[in-house]
Scaffold this motif. Structure first.
Motif, mmCIF file in Angstrom:
data_model
loop_
_atom_site.group_PDB
_atom_site.id
_atom_site.type_symbol
_atom_site.label_atom_id
_atom_site.label_comp_id
_atom_site.label_asym_id
_atom_site.label_seq_id
_atom_site.Cartn_x
_atom_site.Cartn_y
_atom_site.Cartn_z
ATOM 1 N N ILE A 1 -0.005 -6.814 -12.299
ATOM 2 C CA ILE A 1 -0.020 -7.898 -11.317
ATOM 3 C C ILE A 1 -1.456 -8.406 -11.225
ATOM 4 C CG2 ILE A 1 0.306 -8.552 -8.904
ATOM 5 C CD1 ILE A 1 2.503 -6.467 -8.693
ATOM 6 N N ALA A 2 -1.640 -9.712 -11.400
ATOM 7 C CA ALA A 2 -2.965 -10.333 -11.287
ATOM 8 C C ALA A 2 -3.264 -10.563 -9.801
ATOM 9 C CB ALA A 2 -2.996 -11.653 -12.044
ATOM 10 N N LEU A 3 -4.418 -10.058 -9.358
ATOM 11 C CA LEU A 3 -4.794 -10.151 -7.949
ATOM 12 C C LEU A 3 -6.143 -10.838 -7.790
ATOM 13 C CD1 LEU A 3 -3.826 -6.530 -6.832
ATOM 14 C CD2 LEU A 3 -2.558 -8.640 -6.381
ATOM 15 N N LYS A 4 -6.331 -11.462 -6.624
ATOM 16 C CA LYS A 4 -7.594 -12.101 -6.278
ATOM 17 C C LYS A 4 -8.127 -11.484 -5.000
ATOM 18 C CE LYS A 4 -6.263 -16.508 -8.290
ATOM 19 N NZ LYS A 4 -5.881 -17.890 -8.021
ATOM 20 N N GLY A 5 -9.459 -11.378 -4.919
ATOM 21 C CA GLY A 5 -10.115 -10.858 -3.731
ATOM 22 C C GLY A 5 -10.677 -11.969 -2.873
ATOM 23 N N ASN A 6 -11.292 -11.612 -1.765
ATOM 24 C CA ASN A 6 -11.838 -12.591 -0.823
ATOM 25 C C ASN A 6 -13.115 -13.255 -1.309
ATOM 26 O OD1 ASN A 6 -9.755 -12.093 0.925
ATOM 27 N ND2 ASN A 6 -10.911 -10.647 2.180
ATOM 28 N N GLU A 7 -13.813 -12.654 -2.254
ATOM 29 C CA GLU A 7 -15.077 -13.197 -2.742
ATOM 30 C C GLU A 7 -14.949 -13.731 -4.169
ATOM 31 O OE1 GLU A 7 -17.692 -13.458 -0.710
ATOM 32 O OE2 GLU A 7 -16.489 -12.531 0.863
ATOM 33 N N GLY A 8 -13.738 -14.093 -4.569
ATOM 34 C CA GLY A 8 -13.522 -14.648 -5.902
ATOM 35 C C GLY A 8 -13.264 -13.617 -6.982
ATOM 36 N N GLU A 9 -13.144 -12.338 -6.616
ATOM 37 C CA GLU A 9 -12.843 -11.312 -7.609
ATOM 38 C C GLU A 9 -11.455 -11.552 -8.192
ATOM 39 O OE1 GLU A 9 -14.634 -9.192 -3.950
ATOM 40 O OE2 GLU A 9 -13.148 -10.730 -4.331
ATOM 41 N N LYS A 10 -11.312 -11.189 -9.474
ATOM 42 C CA LYS A 10 -10.017 -11.273 -10.145
ATOM 43 C C LYS A 10 -9.802 -9.969 -10.903
ATOM 44 C CE LYS A 10 -10.025 -16.254 -10.783
ATOM 45 N NZ LYS A 10 -9.966 -17.349 -11.758
ATOM 46 N N VAL A 11 -8.661 -9.340 -10.646
ATOM 47 C CA VAL A 11 -8.365 -8.045 -11.246
ATOM 48 C C VAL A 11 -6.907 -8.021 -11.679
ATOM 49 C CG1 VAL A 11 -8.080 -5.571 -10.725
ATOM 50 C CG2 VAL A 11 -10.121 -6.782 -9.948
ATOM 51 N N ASP A 12 -6.662 -7.517 -12.893
ATOM 52 C CA ASP A 12 -5.301 -7.209 -13.331
ATOM 53 C C ASP A 12 -5.046 -5.762 -12.950
ATOM 54 O OD1 ASP A 12 -4.725 -9.682 -14.339
ATOM 55 O OD2 ASP A 12 -4.871 -9.105 -16.448
ATOM 56 N N ALA A 13 -4.119 -5.539 -12.015
ATOM 57 C CA ALA A 13 -3.801 -4.201 -11.536
ATOM 58 C C ALA A 13 -2.517 -3.720 -12.193
ATOM 59 C CB ALA A 13 -3.642 -4.208 -10.016
ATOM 60 N N VAL A 14 -2.569 -2.513 -12.755
ATOM 61 C CA VAL A 14 -1.393 -1.909 -13.375
ATOM 62 C C VAL A 14 -1.125 -0.584 -12.683
ATOM 63 C CG1 VAL A 14 -0.361 -1.021 -15.502
ATOM 64 C CG2 VAL A 14 -2.020 -2.885 -15.617
ATOM 65 N N LEU A 15 0.099 -0.402 -12.197
ATOM 66 C CA LEU A 15 0.520 0.906 -11.718
ATOM 67 C C LEU A 15 0.972 1.664 -12.959
ATOM 68 C CD1 LEU A 15 1.183 2.956 -9.520
ATOM 69 C CD2 LEU A 15 3.401 1.850 -9.255
ATOM 70 N N LYS A 16 0.068 2.474 -13.518
ATOM 71 C CA LYS A 16 0.311 3.159 -14.796
ATOM 72 C C LYS A 16 1.337 4.282 -14.671
ATOM 73 C CE LYS A 16 -2.245 2.898 -18.091
ATOM 74 N NZ LYS A 16 -2.165 2.217 -19.369
ATOM 75 N N LYS A 17 1.181 5.117 -13.632
ATOM 76 C CA LYS A 17 2.074 6.265 -13.460
ATOM 77 C C LYS A 17 2.337 6.490 -11.975
ATOM 78 C CE LYS A 17 0.244 8.635 -17.538
ATOM 79 N NZ LYS A 17 -0.544 9.795 -17.999
ATOM 80 N N TRP A 18 3.461 7.132 -11.689
ATOM 81 C CA TRP A 18 3.845 7.459 -10.322
ATOM 82 C C TRP A 18 4.341 8.902 -10.298
ATOM 83 C CZ3 TRP A 18 3.461 6.534 -5.437
ATOM 84 C CH2 TRP A 18 4.404 7.038 -4.537
ATOM 85 N N VAL A 19 3.848 9.702 -9.347
ATOM 86 C CA VAL A 19 4.288 11.084 -9.217
ATOM 87 C C VAL A 19 4.714 11.321 -7.772
ATOM 88 C CG1 VAL A 19 3.612 13.523 -9.334
ATOM 89 C CG2 VAL A 19 2.764 11.912 -11.044
ATOM 90 N N ASP A 20 5.982 11.686 -7.600
ATOM 91 C CA ASP A 20 6.476 12.091 -6.295
ATOM 92 C C ASP A 20 6.322 13.610 -6.238
ATOM 93 O OD1 ASP A 20 7.842 12.484 -3.893
ATOM 94 O OD2 ASP A 20 9.274 10.896 -4.356
ATOM 95 N N ASN A 21 5.825 14.105 -5.128
ATOM 96 C CA ASN A 21 5.579 15.529 -4.958
ATOM 97 C C ASN A 21 4.474 16.023 -5.900
ATOM 98 O OD1 ASN A 21 5.933 17.861 -3.553
ATOM 99 N ND2 ASN A 21 7.638 18.593 -4.797
ATOM 100 N N ALA A 22 3.323 15.358 -5.827
ATOM 101 C CA ALA A 22 2.166 15.705 -6.661
ATOM 102 C C ALA A 22 1.579 17.046 -6.232
ATOM 103 C CB ALA A 22 1.105 14.615 -6.548
#
Length: 191
Positions: free
Chosen positions: A62-83
């Motif tokens: 998901i491509a995200l923008k910050g309040n100061e013009g930052e741009k980041v592609d965020a990927v939820l790579k892995k998910w662990v329930d009960n880590a």
């Protein structure tokens, strides 16, 4: 004293308006990578229409923008329930468990991405309860840095941990830039 409080509240309201924090948006649509741009008035293909109705899930960007013009592609790579804890000294509180999300954050902007990523992360359960990140190291890998300073084109990878009740069914993970104060939030389904 009362005038000071009112003045502070008014100043905070002006700050929120000036930074654009009044039009919050939660994005669940994954970003396509490598797709050719189409004219804005072109009709979507059947495949594009089906894909755009999908909610982001583990592995999606998901491509995200910050309040100061930052741009980041965020990927939820892995998910662990009960880590599981990375060591024998720390564990969830009684009646709780840890869940963990591994994020990869790629700076796609022109200036450094400087943030404490875990501040902008939370999980939600099926009952609508939301839980912030907690400080913990899990056996699945290194924690996300608490002081990211990522140059343009580079990325940061790490686990963010959340403490939730044992009975909670976590259904989504959210992440926002600017320590969670950005007006755009990415959301991934994990159930």
């Amino acid at each position: 004293m009362r005038r000071t409080i009112i003045a502070a509240i008014a100043a905070a309201g002006l700050l929120l308006t000036a930074t654009g924090c009044t039009d919050d948006e939660i994005t669940t649509e994954p970003t396509k990578t490598g797709a050719a741009e189409k004219p804005k008035n072109a009709e979507p293909t059947e495949e594009e229409a089906q894909e755009s109705s999908k909610a982001a899930k583990v592995g999606d960007t998901i491509a995200l923008k910050g309040n100061e013009g930052e741009k980041v592609d965020a990927v939820l790579k892995k998910w662990v329930d009960n880590a599981k804890s990375a060591d024998e000294f720390f564990s969830p509180a009684d009646g709780k468990r840890w869940v963990a999300a591994q994020f990869e954050l790629t700076n796609t902007g022109k200036k450094p991405y400087v943030d404490s990523p875990s501040n902008g992360a939370q999980v939600a359960d099926a009952d609508g309860q939301r839980f912030p990140a907690t400080f913990a190291d899990v056996a699945d890998g290194p924690s996300m840095t608490s002081d990211a300073n990522v140059p343009p084109g580079e990325k940061v990878l790490g686990w963010i941990v959340f403490e939730v009740p044992k009975a909670s069914k976590v259904v989504s993970v959210q992440f926002a830039l600017s320590s969670g104060f950005a007006n755009q939030t990415g959301q991934w389904n994990v159930s």
